[in-house]
Structure formats: C-alpha cells, structure tokens
Design a protein around this motif. Structure first.
Motif, PDB file in Angstrom:
ATOM      1  N   ALA A 157       0.825  -1.222   0.000  1.00 56.92           N
ATOM      2  CA  ALA A 157       0.000   0.000   0.000  1.00 56.92           C
ATOM      3  C   ALA A 157       0.854   1.265   0.000  1.00 56.92           C
ATOM      4  O   ALA A 157       0.612   2.201  -0.762  1.00 56.92           O
TER       5      ALA A 157
ATOM      6  N   LEU B 166       3.450  -5.801  -7.018  1.00 58.53           N
ATOM      7  CA  LEU B 166       3.005  -5.737  -8.410  1.00 58.53           C
ATOM      8  C   LEU B 166       3.619  -6.874  -9.222  1.00 58.53           C
ATOM      9  O   LEU B 166       2.948  -7.544  -9.993  1.00 58.53           O
TER      10      LEU B 166
ATOM     11  N   TYR C 179       5.678   2.882 -13.200  1.00 59.12           N
ATOM     12  CA  TYR C 179       6.111   2.976 -11.787  1.00 59.12           C
ATOM     13  C   TYR C 179       7.603   2.660 -11.658  1.00 59.12           C
ATOM     14  O   TYR C 179       8.322   3.311 -10.896  1.00 59.12           O
TER      15      TYR C 179
ATOM     16  N   ILE D 217       0.904  -0.763 -14.601  1.00 56.34           N
ATOM     17  CA  ILE D 217       1.414   0.122 -13.543  1.00 56.34           C
ATOM     18  C   ILE D 217       2.932  -0.012 -13.447  1.00 56.34           C
ATOM     19  O   ILE D 217       3.657   0.972 -13.338  1.00 56.34           O
TER      20      ILE D 217
ATOM     21  N   PHE E  12      -5.805   3.167  -5.740  1.00 54.58           N
ATOM     22  CA  PHE E  12      -4.366   3.115  -6.039  1.00 54.58           C
ATOM     23  C   PHE E  12      -3.571   2.950  -4.750  1.00 54.58           C
ATOM     24  O   PHE E  12      -2.655   2.136  -4.652  1.00 54.58           O
TER      25      PHE E  12
ATOM     26  N   GLY F  61       3.595   3.641  -0.955  1.00 52.35           N
ATOM     27  CA  GLY F  61       4.456   3.744  -2.142  1.00 52.35           C
ATOM     28  C   GLY F  61       4.551   5.182  -2.596  1.00 52.35           C
ATOM     29  O   GLY F  61       4.345   6.113  -1.809  1.00 52.35           O
ATOM     30  N   LEU F  62       4.829   5.343  -3.879  1.00 56.69           N
ATOM     31  CA  LEU F  62       4.930   6.702  -4.412  1.00 56.69           C
ATOM     32  C   LEU F  62       3.629   7.468  -4.187  1.00 56.69           C
ATOM     33  O   LEU F  62       3.629   8.685  -4.052  1.00 56.69           O
ATOM     34  N   GLY F  63       2.525   6.721  -4.146  1.00 55.33           N
ATOM     35  CA  GLY F  63       1.218   7.342  -3.927  1.00 55.33           C
ATOM     36  C   GLY F  63       1.177   8.189  -2.665  1.00 55.33           C
ATOM     37  O   GLY F  63       0.568   9.262  -2.647  1.00 55.33           O
ATOM     38  N   ASN F  64       1.817   7.722  -1.604  1.00 53.34           N
ATOM     39  CA  ASN F  64       1.791   8.478  -0.337  1.00 53.34           C
ATOM     40  C   ASN F  64       2.600   9.754  -0.441  1.00 53.34           C
ATOM     41  O   ASN F  64       2.346  10.722   0.272  1.00 53.34           O
TER      42      ASN F  64
ATOM     43  N   ALA G 210       6.301  -1.587  -2.795  1.00 54.80           N
ATOM     44  CA  ALA G 210       5.055  -1.582  -3.577  1.00 54.80           C
ATOM     45  C   ALA G 210       5.248  -2.372  -4.872  1.00 54.80           C
ATOM     46  O   ALA G 210       4.377  -3.144  -5.287  1.00 54.80           O
TER      47      ALA G 210
ATOM     48  N   MET H 256      -6.580  -5.013  -8.734  1.00 54.03           N
ATOM     49  CA  MET H 256      -5.657  -5.560  -9.731  1.00 54.03           C
ATOM     50  C   MET H 256      -5.005  -6.870  -9.320  1.00 54.03           C
ATOM     51  O   MET H 256      -3.963  -7.221  -9.834  1.00 54.03           O
TER      52      MET H 256
ATOM     53  N   SER I 268      -3.758  -0.461  -3.198  1.00 50.55           N
ATOM     54  CA  SER I 268      -3.349  -1.508  -4.159  1.00 50.55           C
ATOM     55  C   SER I 268      -4.472  -2.507  -4.436  1.00 50.55           C
ATOM     56  O   SER I 268      -4.256  -3.703  -4.443  1.00 50.55           O
TER      57      SER I 268
HETATM   58  N1  PFF Z   1      -0.166   1.499  -3.444  1.00 49.27           N
HETATM   59  C1  PFF Z   1       0.967   1.947  -4.180  1.00 49.27           C
HETATM   60  C2  PFF Z   1       1.206   3.432  -3.945  1.00 49.27           C
HETATM   61  O1  PFF Z   1       0.392   4.083  -3.304  1.00 49.27           O
HETATM   62  O2  PFF Z   1       2.199   3.947  -4.420  1.00 49.27           O
HETATM   63  C3  PFF Z   1       0.866   1.707  -5.660  1.00 49.27           C
HETATM   64  C4  PFF Z   1       0.384   0.357  -6.040  1.00 49.27           C
HETATM   65  C5  PFF Z   1       1.054  -0.785  -5.630  1.00 49.27           C
HETATM   66  C6  PFF Z   1      -0.768   0.243  -6.762  1.00 49.27           C
HETATM   67  C7  PFF Z   1       0.593  -2.024  -5.929  1.00 49.27           C
HETATM   68  C8  PFF Z   1      -1.252  -1.002  -7.078  1.00 49.27           C
HETATM   69  C9  PFF Z   1      -0.557  -2.126  -6.657  1.00 49.27           C
HETATM   70  F1  PFF Z   1      -1.035  -3.306  -6.956  1.00 49.27           F
END
Ligand code: PFF
Length: 453
Positions: A21, A322, A103, A99, A224, A23-26, A318, A230, A227
């Motif tokens: 969870a 994937l 990514y 992704i 996202f 990852g770059l998203g945070n 992360a 997917m 996670s």
């Molecule tokens: N959750 C990760 C983030 O916030 O950067 C991105 C991510 C990882 C998305 C794994 C989907 C996934 F299956």
C-alpha cells in the motif's frame, strides 16, 4: 499439490501488505491532492471512499485469495469453475503490468536522486539548477532506462528469493526503517520557522473545494493507495494463514497507510512553505521543489538523501507486490519455475517500460508521440487507474456477494466461527452488496464521461 510458499507470521503479513500500500502514492499523490482539494475536507471524502470502496474491495480480495489459496486467475477458476469470472484475474495481471511500466521508471528516477543528493548535486541549488538536473535526466535517451533496469534487478532479486525469504523478510526490515526515516524528516521540517503554513495548507478544511471531480480523485486515490482492483491483494491474501483476521488486517493496513501519507505531507509542505515555494504536483514537487527546499537547510544534503532513500524503499516494496502478480500466475498456471517467471516478467517490463521512461516529458525522446491524446506514460496510468482498477474492484465485490455468497463469506471472515465478529461481517456484507458497487459504478461512468450527474 506443491507446497506453497507463505507469509509465516502475522507481523510479516502486516509489513508485506502495508509495503504494497505504501508507495509513491503516499509521497507525491496524497499530500498534493489533499492540499489542493480542500485539506481536511478532502481527507474526509478520501476516508469515506476508503471505508465504502477501498477497504471492502481489499477484504474481498483477501477472502478470494486465501480461500482459493491461489493466484488471481487460478483463484477465480477454483471458486467459480467453468465460468468466465477468471477474466478478473487476467485484468488484474494486465493492470499490474501497466502500472509497473511507468512505476519502475519513476522509481528509477528516485534511485538516481539518492546518489545525486549524496554527491552534492543540489548544494545551494537554485530553481533553475534543480529544473535542469531533472530535465536532463528525463530527456536523456539512456539514463532513465539504466535506472529502470537497476530497479527491476533489485525487485526481481527479492521476488526470486520467495514469498517468505524475499517479500516477508525484506518488508519486515524495510518498513520500520522507512517509518524512522520519515519521522526524522518530519522533525526537521516541523521545526523550521514558518512551518505552520505548511501544516495549514495540508489540514485546513475548505468545503467549498469539494466538487464532483474531487470525489472521483478521492476514489481513484483510495484504490491506487490500497493496491486494490488488480489482483495484488488476492495474491497476497493467498499467502495468509487461515488464522489471520482478514477485516482486522485490512483496517490496520488502511489506517497505517493514511498515517504514512500524512507524515509524508508533514515532511514536505512545512519545508516548502518555510522557504516560500509553491506547492506543486507529482514530478515537479518530488524532483524539482524538494531538492531545492532541502538544499536550503543545514545538513540538507544528507536529509535529501534520506528522503529519497525512504521514497525508494516505499516504491520498492510496492513494486514487489506488483511483480508478484504475474509471477504467481506463471508459476501456478503455466508451471514455469519462479526464477524464470520473474526474469521473463522483468524483461518484458524493461522492454515495454522504456516507452514510459522515454515519454515522461514532452521534451523527451518519445514525448511527442501521442495515443488517444496521451503519452505512453499517461496512457498506462490512465488505463490502469481509471479503467482496469475500478472495473476489477467492481467485479470483485459483485463476485463476493453473488457467487461466493453470504454463508461462505461469513465463514472466511470469522475464520470458521473462531472470531467473534458477527456485526463486522454483517456491516461488511451490506456495504459490498449495496454501497460499494453503486459508488464505483457512478464514479466510473462519470470519470469516463458516460454519465454526468
Ligand atoms: N499502493 C501503491 C502506492 O500508493 O504507491 C501503488 C500500487 C502498488 C498500486 C501495488 C497497485 C498495486 F497493486
């Protein structure tokens, strides 16, 4: 049946799942979206999306994975034999691949910035310099690809080592480290004079900013970030023990993930404001503003290297989740040895991923090529985040209610009656039956422009 590799401890389950969870998203999505879209008001909408859509899908994926004890395609084949439901598994593999294509490219830039920071590239840097450094990196015809390959070598080595010896062991070591490094950055940023403006930018609730678009953004971010949609959590769920509390794990992961996002925001924005810079989005914030901001502080170079190191850790854990999706599929459905499955997947990502790396900016090598008006980079992001993830999530909750059914669901969520969580299960059932599908459908139709409400 061969003995499947598994997570061996409850703590390992937590660190691995949280590793996916976080990852770059945070670091480049959550803080920026929050600041721009109404601060605390956005956080409330985001939390609603997490509770009503993100978390229910995560729990559903855990249920499917653990019950079937299988990769996403195999899981749906086992639970609904002779039907087309396993298409959700294929869509998950496609999404995780797409992704990975962009990514791994961004993760490559992050890796390269650790070394740039250590070697003092940004000491007393001006905006012109940080802009130039970033521009040079992403418009180079070979450097982004080399870094992307390095990232893939690191992630592949961990995946080849296995679920327990690779993913579990690495995330157990790296997640606490990430937390400590983030805390260090927070302390430094929050003790700067003028830091309070950044805190205000992040948290001041402004309900006038809440528009329809903001709700779409919040839902996309919830998917996202967690996670889901997917096959990642189906795959990880299949490595959980039968005694693992599934709803409890999901709630803990979501809460910890939000905490990390807020800590990232508190490391970034107080510093940005303290030095009088404009908050910016995505690449601009991470690769242009942050190096400049940190370069202005005492010992800024070291702090900058620490910041990129923690970002690299977040991105790497992360990416493990994937890459594990296609690898588990190839091993279990195609009988491919784990090493070969990993190397084949990584090679394909390297080959196709270069199109993302080389199109990240209009000035870059492939930046001028547009498909449906988007660069390769944006296209991969759009198809995965806006189409495949919500669709995957939608069909997953439909599957849980209408195919798996309430009795089976109760058994899985209560670990065959061993957990006393009847009210949690009932609440979950109402949400996945009525609320999550409706919310996802409305937002999905709206985001692709079919419905305008
Ligand atoms: N959750 C990760 C983030 O916030 O950067 C991105 C991510 C990882 C998305 C794994 C989907 C996934 F299956």
């Amino acid at each position: 049946m061969q003995n499947r590799d598994k997570f061996t401890t409850s703590r390992g389950v937590m660190t691995a799942t949280l590793g996916s969870a976080v990852g770059l998203g945070n670091i480049w999505k959550f803080p920026y979206f929050t600041g721009k879209n109404g601060g605390a008001a956005f956080i409330i909408i985001y939390l609603i999306c997490v509770v009503l859509a993100g978390l229910p899908v995560m729990i559903s994926e855990f249920v499917i994975g653990r019950r079937a004890n299988s990769n996403p395609v195999g899981a749906f084949k086992k639970l609904a034999p002779g039907t087309a439901w396993h298409a959700i598994g294929y869509s998950g593999i496609a999404a995780s691949f797409l992704i990975m294509l962009f990514y791994t490219g961004v993760a490559g830039w992050v890796y390269s910035y650790i070394f740039r920071a250590i070697s003092g590239n940004f000491i007393n840097a001006s905006p012109e310099i940080t802009r130039e450094v970033f521009g040079k990196l992403i418009t180079s015809s070979y450097e982004p690809i080399i870094w992307q390959i390095i990232v893939l070598v690191v992630v592949s080595s961990i995946i080849i080592a296995g679920v327990q010896k690779g993913i579990e062991r690495m995330t157990k070591a790296l997640m606490p480290l990430l937390f400590v490094l983030l805390l260090l950055c927070d302390i430094r940023a929050l003790t700067l004079p003028g830091a309070l403006n950044g805190v205000e930018f992040l948290f001041k609730p402004d309900f006038t900013k809440l528009t329809r678009e903001v709700v779409i953004i919040a839902l996309g971010l919830a998917f996202f970030k967690l996670s889901v949609g997917m096959g990642t959590m189906v795959t990880y769920g299949s490595y959980f023990d039968k005694t693992q509390n599934l709803p409890g794990t999901a709630v803990k992961v979501a809460l910890s993930d939000i905490l990390v996002s807020m800590m990232a925001g508190l490391a970034i924005f107080p510093a940005v404001f303290a030095f009088g810079f404009e908050p910016d989005a995505g690449p601009g914030l991470l690769f242009i503003t942050i190096p400049m901001v940190f370069s202005k502080m005492p010992l800024g170079n070291i702090l900058l290297a620490i910041f990129f190191l923690l970002t690299a850790i977040a991105a790497t854990t992360a990416m493990m989740s994937l890459l594990e999706v296609p690898v588990a599929y190839l091993v279990e459905e195609k009988g491919c040895p784990r090493t070969k499955a990993t190397l084949m997947s990584a090679a394909t990502i390297a080959l196709l991923g270069s199109t993302a790396s080389l199109s990240a900016d209009t000035g870059s090598l492939l930046g001028g090529i547009k498909i449906f008006g988007k660069t390769f980079f944006d296209l991969y992001d759009y198809i995965s985040s806006n189409i495949l993830m919500p669709m995957g999530g939608l069909f997953t909750v439909i599957f849980i209610v209408w195919v798996l059914g309430k009795t089976n669901l109760e058994r899985e969520l209560s670990n065959n009656g061993r957990l006393n969580n009847e009210s949690v299960v009932n609440l979950f059932y109402i949400i996945v039956k009525y609320i999550s599908p409706l919310l996802i459908i409305l937002i999905f139709l709206d985001s692709i422009g079919i419905l305008k409400f």
